[in-house]
Scaffold this motif. Structure first.
Motif, mmCIF file in Angstrom:
data_model
loop_
_atom_site.group_PDB
_atom_site.id
_atom_site.type_symbol
_atom_site.label_atom_id
_atom_site.label_comp_id
_atom_site.label_asym_id
_atom_site.label_seq_id
_atom_site.Cartn_x
_atom_site.Cartn_y
_atom_site.Cartn_z
ATOM 1 N N TRP A 1 -20.628 7.437 2.585
ATOM 2 C CA TRP A 1 -19.670 6.423 3.045
ATOM 3 C C TRP A 1 -19.103 6.697 4.431
ATOM 4 O O TRP A 1 -18.868 5.768 5.196
ATOM 5 N N GLN A 2 -18.889 7.942 4.812
ATOM 6 C CA GLN A 2 -18.351 8.241 6.138
ATOM 7 C C GLN A 2 -19.452 8.391 7.183
ATOM 8 O O GLN A 2 -19.262 8.059 8.340
ATOM 9 N N ARG A 3 -20.582 8.874 6.763
ATOM 10 C CA ARG A 3 -21.686 9.137 7.679
ATOM 11 C C ARG A 3 -22.400 7.859 8.113
ATOM 12 O O ARG A 3 -22.927 7.784 9.214
ATOM 13 N N THR B 1 0.832 -1.199 0.000
ATOM 14 C CA THR B 1 0.000 0.000 0.000
ATOM 15 C C THR B 1 0.871 1.255 0.000
ATOM 16 O O THR B 1 0.513 2.267 -0.606
ATOM 17 N N ASP B 2 2.032 1.186 0.632
ATOM 18 C CA ASP B 2 2.951 2.325 0.668
ATOM 19 C C ASP B 2 3.886 2.364 -0.541
ATOM 20 O O ASP B 2 4.415 3.409 -0.885
ATOM 21 N N LYS B 3 4.082 1.244 -1.174
ATOM 22 C CA LYS B 3 5.062 1.091 -2.252
ATOM 23 C C LYS B 3 4.571 1.615 -3.602
ATOM 24 O O LYS B 3 5.371 2.031 -4.433
ATOM 25 N N HIS B 4 3.262 1.598 -3.828
ATOM 26 C CA HIS B 4 2.698 1.964 -5.134
ATOM 27 C C HIS B 4 1.899 3.265 -5.052
ATOM 28 O O HIS B 4 1.351 3.605 -4.019
ATOM 29 N N ASP B 5 1.834 3.970 -6.175
ATOM 30 C CA ASP B 5 1.050 5.206 -6.258
ATOM 31 C C ASP B 5 -0.417 4.830 -6.499
ATOM 32 O O ASP B 5 -0.788 4.411 -7.593
ATOM 33 N N LEU B 6 -1.227 4.995 -5.492
ATOM 34 C CA LEU B 6 -2.635 4.606 -5.559
ATOM 35 C C LEU B 6 -3.573 5.811 -5.627
ATOM 36 O O LEU B 6 -4.775 5.688 -5.432
ATOM 37 N N ARG B 7 -3.017 6.983 -5.945
ATOM 38 C CA ARG B 7 -3.796 8.220 -5.876
ATOM 39 C C ARG B 7 -4.922 8.324 -6.897
ATOM 40 O O ARG B 7 -5.812 9.146 -6.737
ATOM 41 N N THR B 8 -4.926 7.483 -7.946
ATOM 42 C CA THR B 8 -6.041 7.534 -8.902
ATOM 43 C C THR B 8 -7.294 6.876 -8.342
ATOM 44 O O THR B 8 -8.397 7.146 -8.800
ATOM 45 N N LEU B 9 -7.124 6.032 -7.348
ATOM 46 C CA LEU B 9 -8.244 5.296 -6.766
ATOM 47 C C LEU B 9 -9.108 6.228 -5.928
ATOM 48 O O LEU B 9 -8.628 6.892 -5.023
ATOM 49 N N TRP B 10 -10.392 6.310 -6.235
ATOM 50 C CA TRP B 10 -11.274 7.183 -5.453
ATOM 51 C C TRP B 10 -12.440 6.430 -4.812
ATOM 52 O O TRP B 10 -13.149 6.977 -3.983
ATOM 53 N N ARG B 11 -12.629 5.139 -5.193
ATOM 54 C CA ARG B 11 -13.712 4.384 -4.565
ATOM 55 C C ARG B 11 -13.358 2.906 -4.470
ATOM 56 O O ARG B 11 -12.868 2.308 -5.421
ATOM 57 N N VAL C 1 -9.972 8.184 -0.763
ATOM 58 C CA VAL C 1 -10.779 7.064 -1.241
ATOM 59 C C VAL C 1 -12.038 6.921 -0.400
ATOM 60 O O VAL C 1 -11.976 6.904 0.828
ATOM 61 N N ALA C 2 -13.184 6.805 -1.078
ATOM 62 C CA ALA C 2 -14.450 6.501 -0.408
ATOM 63 C C ALA C 2 -14.601 4.985 -0.362
ATOM 64 O O ALA C 2 -14.329 4.298 -1.351
ATOM 65 N N ILE C 3 -15.037 4.468 0.772
ATOM 66 C CA ILE C 3 -15.228 3.024 0.925
ATOM 67 C C ILE C 3 -16.710 2.770 1.142
ATOM 68 O O ILE C 3 -17.276 3.145 2.169
ATOM 69 N N THR C 4 -17.340 2.169 0.144
ATOM 70 C CA THR C 4 -18.763 1.882 0.212
ATOM 71 C C THR C 4 -18.974 0.376 0.289
ATOM 72 O O THR C 4 -18.035 -0.405 0.119
ATOM 73 N N GLN C 5 -20.201 -0.018 0.539
ATOM 74 C CA GLN C 5 -20.507 -1.435 0.509
ATOM 75 C C GLN C 5 -21.925 -1.657 0.016
ATOM 76 O O GLN C 5 -22.735 -0.738 -0.024
ATOM 77 N N GLY C 6 -22.163 -2.878 -0.362
ATOM 78 C CA GLY C 6 -23.488 -3.251 -0.834
ATOM 79 C C GLY C 6 -23.840 -4.622 -0.300
ATOM 80 O O GLY C 6 -23.038 -5.282 0.369
ATOM 81 N N TYR C 7 -25.048 -5.034 -0.612
ATOM 82 C CA TYR C 7 -25.532 -6.340 -0.190
ATOM 83 C C TYR C 7 -26.233 -6.993 -1.369
ATOM 84 O O TYR C 7 -26.934 -6.337 -2.139
ATOM 85 N N GLY C 8 -26.015 -8.269 -1.511
ATOM 86 C CA GLY C 8 -26.693 -9.013 -2.554
ATOM 87 C C GLY C 8 -26.414 -10.497 -2.412
ATOM 88 O O GLY C 8 -25.715 -10.932 -1.492
#
Length: 146
Positions: A112-114, A52-62, A89-96
């Motif tokens: 996602w935070q609320r 997680t620290d080794k790679h540039d992950l800044r394009t990830l937003w969700r 990054v926003a972390i969401t979840q779903g159910y199915g």
């Protein structure tokens, strides 16, 4: 099913033959991935693995998780790790279920935070019933089974 959804709209996807934390993070950096479908064990790896620290992950937003509930502690740990690396990054979840083909509920990105730990409202064009052990609808606010 989900693998076919994104190309329908012209959105390219990257599928890994087998998951490993370094490959996952390397693919995000290499292909400038913006959104990923994950399960809680992958989020746990992101929170703890050195990749997680080794790679540039800044394009990830969700990150969208399913298959098991997310704890507030895990969401907080992953968020903290990403923020430390300059990622928002926003972390969401779903159910199915497989039987529901596959999604029933989805937590909107703006919540996602609320509403950590909530799998979100029903997605469009889905109806659900909450029933008691007797198979009858339960009153509003009462526990039941979907």
């Amino acid at each position: 099913m989900l693998v076919h959804y994104f190309p329908t709209f012209g959105i390219p996807i990257v599928v890994m033959r087998a998951y490993n934390p370094d490959g996952f993070c390397a693919n995000i950096a290499k292909y400038k991935i913006t959104s990923a479908l994950v399960v809680p064990p992958i989020l746990l790896a992101i929170a703890k693995h050195p990749s997680t620290d080794k790679h540039d992950l800044r394009t990830l937003w969700r990150l969208t998780s399913a298959a098991a509930p997310l704890s507030a502690t895990l969401v907080e740990a992953v968020t903290k790790r990403f923020v430390a690396n300059g990622c928002n990054v926003a972390i969401t979840q779903g159910y199915g279920l497989t039987e529901t083909s596959p999604t029933v509920t989805y937590l909107p990105v703006e919540d996602w935070q609320r509403k950590v730990g909530w799998s979100g409202p029903l997605i469009p064009n889905v109806e659900a019933r909450l029933v008691g052990k007797d198979g009858q609808d339960v009153p509003l606010g009462e526990p039941g089974e979907m």
